[in-house]
Design a protein around this motif. Structure first.
Motif, PDB file in Angstrom:
ATOM      1  N   ILE A 233      40.716  37.709  26.973  1.00 37.98           N
ATOM      2  CA  ILE A 233      39.363  37.685  27.542  1.00 37.98           C
ATOM      3  C   ILE A 233      38.709  39.058  27.476  1.00 37.98           C
ATOM      4  N   GLY A 234      39.496  40.111  27.150  1.00 36.75           N
ATOM      5  CA  GLY A 234      38.917  41.432  27.020  1.00 36.75           C
ATOM      6  C   GLY A 234      39.455  42.416  28.036  1.00 36.75           C
ATOM      7  N   LEU A 235      38.683  43.452  28.278  1.00 32.28           N
ATOM      8  CA  LEU A 235      39.066  44.542  29.173  1.00 32.28           C
ATOM      9  C   LEU A 235      37.907  44.827  30.121  1.00 32.28           C
ATOM     10  N   LEU A 236      38.214  44.853  31.414  1.00 30.31           N
ATOM     11  CA  LEU A 236      37.202  45.105  32.444  1.00 30.31           C
ATOM     12  C   LEU A 236      37.570  46.388  33.173  1.00 30.31           C
ATOM     13  N   THR A 237      36.653  47.352  33.186  1.00 34.25           N
ATOM     14  CA  THR A 237      36.865  48.603  33.921  1.00 34.25           C
ATOM     15  C   THR A 237      35.581  48.972  34.649  1.00 34.25           C
ATOM     16  N   THR A 238      35.645  50.033  35.437  1.00 28.58           N
ATOM     17  CA  THR A 238      34.431  50.513  36.095  1.00 28.58           C
ATOM     18  C   THR A 238      33.456  51.120  35.084  1.00 28.58           C
TER      19      THR A 238
ATOM     20  N   ILE B  59      33.128  38.370  37.803  1.00 26.89           N
ATOM     21  CA  ILE B  59      33.298  39.818  37.763  1.00 26.89           C
ATOM     22  C   ILE B  59      33.516  40.265  39.204  1.00 26.89           C
ATOM     23  N   PRO B  60      34.698  40.760  39.534  1.00 27.25           N
ATOM     24  CA  PRO B  60      34.963  41.138  40.926  1.00 27.25           C
ATOM     25  C   PRO B  60      34.231  42.420  41.292  1.00 27.25           C
ATOM     26  N   GLN B  61      34.236  42.714  42.586  1.00 31.12           N
ATOM     27  CA  GLN B  61      33.708  44.000  43.030  1.00 31.12           C
ATOM     28  C   GLN B  61      34.638  45.097  42.530  1.00 31.12           C
ATOM     29  N   LEU B  62      34.051  46.104  41.894  1.00 31.45           N
ATOM     30  CA  LEU B  62      34.847  47.160  41.268  1.00 31.45           C
ATOM     31  C   LEU B  62      34.781  48.441  42.080  1.00 31.45           C
TER      32      LEU B  62
ATOM     33  N   VAL C 122      41.709  35.173  34.829  1.00 39.76           N
ATOM     34  CA  VAL C 122      40.484  34.621  35.425  1.00 39.76           C
ATOM     35  C   VAL C 122      40.806  33.904  36.730  1.00 39.76           C
ATOM     36  N   PHE C 123      41.869  33.099  36.727  1.00 40.47           N
ATOM     37  CA  PHE C 123      42.223  32.352  37.937  1.00 40.47           C
ATOM     38  C   PHE C 123      42.699  33.290  39.045  1.00 40.47           C
ATOM     39  N   ILE C 124      43.374  34.376  38.664  1.00 38.95           N
ATOM     40  CA  ILE C 124      43.775  35.371  39.655  1.00 38.95           C
ATOM     41  C   ILE C 124      42.533  36.020  40.271  1.00 38.95           C
ATOM     42  N   LEU C 125      41.532  36.313  39.440  1.00 35.89           N
ATOM     43  CA  LEU C 125      40.287  36.886  39.949  1.00 35.89           C
ATOM     44  C   LEU C 125      39.579  35.909  40.876  1.00 35.89           C
ATOM     45  N   GLU C 126      39.580  34.621  40.509  1.00 33.57           N
ATOM     46  CA  GLU C 126      38.968  33.603  41.371  1.00 33.57           C
ATOM     47  C   GLU C 126      39.614  33.628  42.752  1.00 33.57           C
ATOM     48  N   SER C 127      40.932  33.716  42.767  1.00 32.80           N
ATOM     49  CA  SER C 127      41.657  33.757  44.039  1.00 32.80           C
ATOM     50  C   SER C 127      41.359  35.042  44.800  1.00 32.80           C
TER      51      SER C 127
ATOM     52  N   LEU D 119      39.212  41.129  47.667  1.00 31.42           N
ATOM     53  CA  LEU D 119      40.036  42.133  46.987  1.00 31.42           C
ATOM     54  C   LEU D 119      39.229  42.788  45.873  1.00 31.42           C
ATOM     55  N   GLN D 120      39.181  44.113  45.881  1.00 32.89           N
ATOM     56  CA  GLN D 120      38.437  44.869  44.879  1.00 32.89           C
ATOM     57  C   GLN D 120      39.357  45.280  43.735  1.00 32.89           C
ATOM     58  N   PHE D 121      38.743  45.547  42.564  1.00 35.82           N
ATOM     59  CA  PHE D 121      39.512  45.876  41.368  1.00 35.82           C
ATOM     60  C   PHE D 121      39.011  47.176  40.757  1.00 35.82           C
ATOM     61  N   ASN D 122      39.939  47.874  40.114  1.00 32.99           N
ATOM     62  CA  ASN D 122      39.605  49.041  39.305  1.00 32.99           C
ATOM     63  C   ASN D 122      39.569  48.672  37.831  1.00 32.99           C
ATOM     64  N   SER D 123      40.518  47.824  37.400  1.00 30.46           N
ATOM     65  CA  SER D 123      40.550  47.404  35.995  1.00 30.46           C
ATOM     66  C   SER D 123      41.257  46.067  35.876  1.00 30.46           C
ATOM     67  N   VAL D 124      40.909  45.330  34.821  1.00 30.78           N
ATOM     68  CA  VAL D 124      41.579  44.075  34.489  1.00 30.78           C
ATOM     69  C   VAL D 124      41.904  44.120  33.004  1.00 30.78           C
TER      70      VAL D 124
END
Length: 692
Positions: free
Chosen positions: A132-137, A147-150, A166-171, A177-182
């Motif tokens: 699905i790619g790479l998600l960062t700040t 797209i979670p709160q970063l 994606v399902f982990i992010l949904e949960s 829960l905030q994220f720095n990278s996926v």
């Protein structure tokens, strides 16, 4: 290789960009734009001059130079595009979303290898394909939602599977829960889970980087590297939780021993995680709940107070904590009575503390203050507050917010009314908090966190183990297979593992003479057949020479019998230790109670050799039957120190005798004073030597 162009690109080209946000190239470009990517964006679409407001080029040959290329085009077109981008445009990082590579066909695997050769030749980074790619700040190069709160201090998520990420992010987003990278590594052609973990370890900045790592792993290609970098990060102050999927199939082809029947790839994973200090989870909900636990102040004890307005959830949470070995101590005495007097009639303070559905925010404040300042036997507070339908919850949640900011003891908010009090919960999360909507899931997560051991050190315990003698015995073995009793005894004695006296012979008179010397009662066992009990080859409590002579004659008639072994009849609690060599992992050591606990209940714990004493004690104490080892209900326990010592010595033996592929010591007979091996089997393979 992970580089700056992948993490902080100054320019990104989306190959296969689209105005249709229901296509990967369109959705990814939308996420980049909505994520306010600050660098230069280019699009490649042969039919458009502009895509979502971004200038589009007909071909990769026409774009300006770029740092990062994201490909959302058919697999067959990817190798040529990568060649052109790397050679002509100086692209140093690639994210390939496309599927249809090695995960599907041999032809796809060839395309994948061609891409890998190109990116490696140009010193470029590659994520994917089939991801699905790479998600960062810095940039949102994913085609998925949500797209979670970063936040720079948020979670780093590394996932083998894009859909699972994606399902982990949904949960996670419903919990705040905030994220720095996926990181979605897909086929992991160049960069896999271990590579990302290594990068995060080697470039860890304690002042700026996230201290929480969540992993979803489908295959462990390099266990040693995973172990090294995970334990290194944890020692630096990070906390790691992981799911390893696909571990249920037994790793043994034939159950020729207890160890062979029990040991599996799952045992190896459990042992690896235990050695590294990783908190193991088994579902997305568990993983994200543990991640939320990690965001709160670290727990310093195992005693919890439960504050609630609903009795049932408090009882279920108490059960979940108790099942995990955590405590909900009774609150009583003058302080408890003092608190009760300040609540409404009918409220309970014994723990759980139930302030009733009519309880006020001030009552909640009082309970939290008593737990923080007056109840010394409380280490943390679990606050269960949904709406009873009588009041809005803003004020109640404001009290929680205030106390979570100021209390030294961690407070875990359990706010189950995400529908009827949705606005209030959202307001609470917006203040930077997390929410545990289900109390039992939280109780399970807390037990996993508190029961996870610290990373083990790398020292090998050599005291009492005669390594040169072990090697001489192993080198003298001529053929693969199960060793004869005298070699088994020699190896165990070389490792300092105590053995019961025994004698093997094909001559009846010699067997009888040994029994007379050692004293009756004795045990007789057939030598030769692997499963002695299945062929009637074990007889206990033989009290006379006549009985022993009869059993000797009968056993020598058993098919495959090569002799009869006789031992003094000992009493004690039966314990079990075994080990099996797992490819890539090395020796997985198992321990537990013997007899039915191994054969039927399979109550064993595992560790990865070589083991330290701390690891051995952790293995023993994680057994469901540990109370029997410790002693319970008037029954005396066994010598836990000696049990741990034998586990450690066995693991050292295996470290210097990798030719041993399977070993059973079952049973060991244990008392308060001694732990003695009564029966053991060892299988070696010298023709296929492997080094862990």
């Amino acid at each position: 290789m992970i580089n700056k162009q992948l993490l902080r690109p100054d320019s990104i080209v989306v190959v296969g960009a689209s105005n249709n946000v229901h296509k990967p190239g369109g959705a990814l470009l939308r996420n980049l734009l909505q994520g306010h990517y600050a660098g230069q964006l280019y699009a490649v679409n042969p039919k458009e001059t502009e895509v979502q407001g971004v200038r589009a080029y007909p071909s990769v040959h026409d774009i300006p130079a770029a740092d990062l290329a994201v490909l959302a085009i058919p697999a067959a077109a990817c190798p040529d595009a990568v060649d052109a981008l790397a050679e002509e445009k100086g692209v140093k990082a690639f994210i390939i979303l496309s599927a249809g590579f090695g995960e599907e066909t041999h032809e796809g695997a060839l395309l994948e290898q061609r891409i890998l050769q190109t990116v490696n030749a140009h010193g470029a980074a590659l994520i994917g394909p089939n991801c699905i790619g790479l998600l960062t700040t810095w940039h949102h190069s994913v085609f998925s939602q949500p797209i979670p709160q970063l936040h720079p201090q948020g979670v780093d998520l590394i996932s083998s599977s894009g859909a699972t990420a994606v399902f982990i992010l949904e949960s996670a987003v419903t919990k705040g829960l905030q994220f720095n990278s996926v990181w979605s590594v897909g086929n992991a052609t160049q960069i896999g889970v271990e590579d990302v973990l290594q990068y995060l370890d080697e470039h860890f900045d304690p002042e700026r980087d996230s201290r929480i790592k969540l992993l979803y792993i489908e295959s462990i290609g390099d266990p040693d590297r995973l172990l090294f970098h995970a334990s290194s990060l944890i020692r630096k102050g990070c906390r790691i939780a992981a799911i390893k999927a696909g571990s249920s199939e037994s790793g043994s082809r034939a159950a020729s021993s207890h160890t062979g029947a029990i040991a599996s790839s799952d045992s190896a994973v459990e042992a690896l995680f235990r050695k590294a200090g990783i908190v193991r989870c088994f579902s997305r909900e568990e993983l994200t709940t543990v991640g939320c636990v990690f965001t709160l102040p670290e727990l310093r004890g195992r005693n919890f107070a439960i504050v609630t307005h609903a009795g049932g959830p408090g009882v279920m949470l108490t059960d979940a904590l108790s099942k995990g070995g955590l405590n909900v101590p009774k609150l009583e005495g003058p302080l408890a009575e003092e608190l009760k007097a300040k609540l409404y009639p009918g409220a309970a303070v014994g723990n759980p503390i139930d302030i009733l559905a009519t309880g006020t925010p001030e009552h909640l404040r009082l309970c939290l203050e008593y737990c923080e300042e007056k109840f010394d036997n409380i280490d943390a507070v679990l606050a269960i507050f949904g709406t009873p339908g009588l009041v809005t919850m803003y004020q109640m949640y404001d009290v929680l917010h205030e106390k979570m900011q100021t209390c030294r003891k961690p407070i875990f908010p359990i706010l189950p009314s995400v529908n009827t009090a949705g606005a209030e919960v959202a307001d609470f999360l917006a203040k930077g908090h997390v929410n545990f909507a289900d109390e039992v899931t939280l109780g399970t997560a807390l037990s996993r966190v508190l029961n996870a051991p610290r990373p083990a050190n790398n020292e090998i315990e050599l005291f009492g183990v005669d390594v040169p003698r072990i090697r001489r015995i192993i080198d003298s073995i001529a053929a693969d297979g199960y060793l004869p009793p005298y070699q088994v005894q020699a190896l165990l004695r070389s490792a300092g593992i105590p053995l019961v006296d025994e004698f093997v012979s094909i001559k009846k008179e010699e067997v009888l003479a040994f029994a007379r010397r050692t004293g009756f009662p004795v045990v007789a066992k057939v030598v030769g057949p692997v499963h002695k009990s299945d062929v009637g080859g074990v007889v206990l409590n033989i009290k006379t020479e006549q009985h022993l002579a009869l059993e000797f004659d009968r056993m020598m008639q058993i098919e495959g019998a090569t002799g009869v072994m006789v031992q003094p009849m000992l009493k004690g609690t039966e314990l079990f230790i075994g080990a099996k060599y797992e490819e890539k992992f090395g020796h997985v050591v198992l321990c537990g109670l013997g007899g039915i606990f191994v054969e039927v209940l399979k109550d064993v714990s595992s560790g990865l050799a070589p083991l330290t004493y701390e690891e051995a004690y952790s293995m023993i104490r994680s057994l469901r039957a540990y109370k029997i080892i410790r002693g319970t209900r008037g029954q005396r326990g066994v010598n836990e120190d000696r049990f741990a010592e034998i586990i450690v010595r066995l693991s050292t033996l295996l470290r210097f005798a990798t030719e041993i592929k399977e070993i059973d010591i079952n049973p060991l007979l244990a008392t308060e004073k001694h732990v003695i091996a009564v029966d053991a089997r060892i299988r070696v393979e010298k023709s296929k030597e492997e080094t862990p």
